[in-house]
Enzyme design. Structure first.
Site, PDB file in Angstrom:
ATOM      1  N   TYR A 137      34.640  35.064  54.646  1.00 43.54           N
ATOM      2  CA  TYR A 137      35.011  34.727  53.243  1.00 43.54           C
ATOM      3  C   TYR A 137      34.862  35.810  52.462  1.00 43.54           C
ATOM      4  O   TYR A 137      35.727  36.255  51.454  1.00 43.54           O
ATOM      5  CB  TYR A 137      34.612  33.408  52.909  1.00 43.54           C
ATOM      6  CG  TYR A 137      34.748  32.893  51.492  1.00 43.54           C
ATOM      7  CD1 TYR A 137      36.176  32.607  51.050  1.00 43.54           C
ATOM      8  CD2 TYR A 137      33.816  33.044  50.586  1.00 43.54           C
ATOM      9  CE1 TYR A 137      36.178  32.358  49.623  1.00 43.54           C
ATOM     10  CE2 TYR A 137      33.843  32.848  49.068  1.00 43.54           C
ATOM     11  CZ  TYR A 137      35.295  32.444  48.640  1.00 43.54           C
ATOM     12  OH  TYR A 137      35.491  32.210  47.434  1.00 43.54           O
ATOM     13  N   LYS A 141      37.798  37.958  50.601  1.00 45.45           N
ATOM     14  CA  LYS A 141      38.000  38.068  49.130  1.00 45.45           C
ATOM     15  C   LYS A 141      37.699  39.452  48.447  1.00 45.45           C
ATOM     16  O   LYS A 141      38.441  39.517  47.581  1.00 45.45           O
ATOM     17  CB  LYS A 141      37.072  37.076  48.702  1.00 45.45           C
ATOM     18  CG  LYS A 141      37.312  35.588  49.173  1.00 45.45           C
ATOM     19  CD  LYS A 141      38.768  35.051  48.374  1.00 45.45           C
ATOM     20  CE  LYS A 141      38.669  34.766  47.147  1.00 45.45           C
ATOM     21  NZ  LYS A 141      39.872  34.182  46.443  1.00 45.45           N
TER      22      LYS A 141
END
Length: 326
Positions: A137, A141
């Site tokens: 993640y 991102k």
């Protein structure tokens, strides 16, 4: 004429709050998200779309500013899935927005890019990101954030907002995991909960996104940290959350080094199991609760005219229902 905004991820907690604030500010809003039922209740035009594969021309047509909140936000999952949802979809949406003549693109990034197995106090936007990202993640991102910032240009201003631990009534990330642990009656707490955390009220987070569009000329090309600006020890925050719910789990202090070693081992085992199920403890969760992370909010104040308005007690009262008993 009012500005037209597209919000991706509009059916999530931040998205719903942002829809409301933009409508109140006089924007016309088009929304997209995963949950059609919630989408129908937003009070805005709702268009279902898969940002990873669907043609996006119609979605961005007539739009002035895109608020890109959609993401796979989880401490665990397939790297390929994170790449598709967090990076590829962002790249496609950037290209479509630019081609459609949008003049603003505000991206929801994350301070998870800073997460490391040690305290990080007074982080600024120029502080180095983690040498090893905590999970896919954070890695994806950050990759998407770099695409967004690189796309900034006259006539197409791009801004990345990094909100720390958003908490609100529709939170699907932090609070559910905390409450699952509470239901077991005991809550292992790395370092005994001495680390400090500064979560962000969802109302403050949404206000920062609105401000990013209003001040896009000054903020364009920048990543901006935001938080509640009200750091508290993790144990104190959890005690307040549980008191609000009428629960009193037993906190069990765990040395942070042992917690990190255990989480690392559990992740390695889970990665080998069919379906790669999320382990009960991840490296990221240990970093979140076992090590301090605080933000310097000067850039948000100087470029956006934004400061947080809601302290922890107000955030908890807004996010959680009245106590219902133990």
């Amino acid at each position: 004429m009012s500005r037209v905004a597209l919000i991706t991820g509009a059916t999530g907690g931040l998205g719903r709050e942002l829809v409301g604030q933009l409508l109140a500010a006089g924007y016309r809003v088009r929304a997209t998200g995963r949950d059609r039922a919630i989408g129908a209740t937003l009070g805005a035009e709702f268009v279902a779309a898969d940002l990873t594969t669907a043609p996006l021309t119609a979605l961005v047509s007539g739009v002035d500013v895109v608020f890109h909140l959609a993401a796979l936000s989880s401490p665990w999952g397939s790297s390929a899935t994170f790449q598709a949802i967090n990076v590829t979809a962002t790249e496609r949406l950037l290209a479509a927005a630019r081609a459609a003549g949008c003049d603003g693109f505000v991206y929801a990034s994350t301070p998870s890019i800073y997460a490391a197995p040690h305290d990080r106090i007074g982080l600024t936007e120029d502080s180095p990101v983690a040498a090893r990202f905590a999970n896919a993640y954070a890695a994806t991102k950050y990759a998407a954030e770099r695409l967004v910032i690189a796309a900034d240009a006259p006539g197409f201003r791009t801004v990345a907002i990094r909100p720390r631990a958003i908490v609100g009534p529709d939170d699907t990330v932090l609070l559910p995991r905390v409450l699952r642990a509470a239901r077991r009656g005991r809550f292992p707490l790395p370092g005994g909960g001495a680390a400090v955390i500064e979560p962000t009220d969802v109302r403050d987070a949404a206000a920062a996104f609105v401000a990013a569009d209003r001040h896009r000329a000054a903020a364009g090309g920048h990543a901006i940290n935001i938080s509640g600006g009200d750091p508290r020890p993790v144990r104190q925050l959890l005690e307040q959350l549980f008191a609000r719910l009428g629960r009193a789990p037993r906190f069990v202090a765990v040395p942070t080094g042992l917690a990190m070693t255990t989480a690392d081992a559990l992740e390695r085992v889970a990665a080998l199991l069919p379906g790669r199920p999320e382990p009960p403890v991840t490296r990221y969760s240990v970093m979140t609760f076992g090590f301090s992370q605080t933000m310097v909010l000067d850039r948000a104040r100087d470029l956006l005219g934004w400061t947080p308005q809601h302290r922890i007690e107000e955030m908890i009262a807004f996010a959680l229902p009245e106590p219902t008993g133990a």
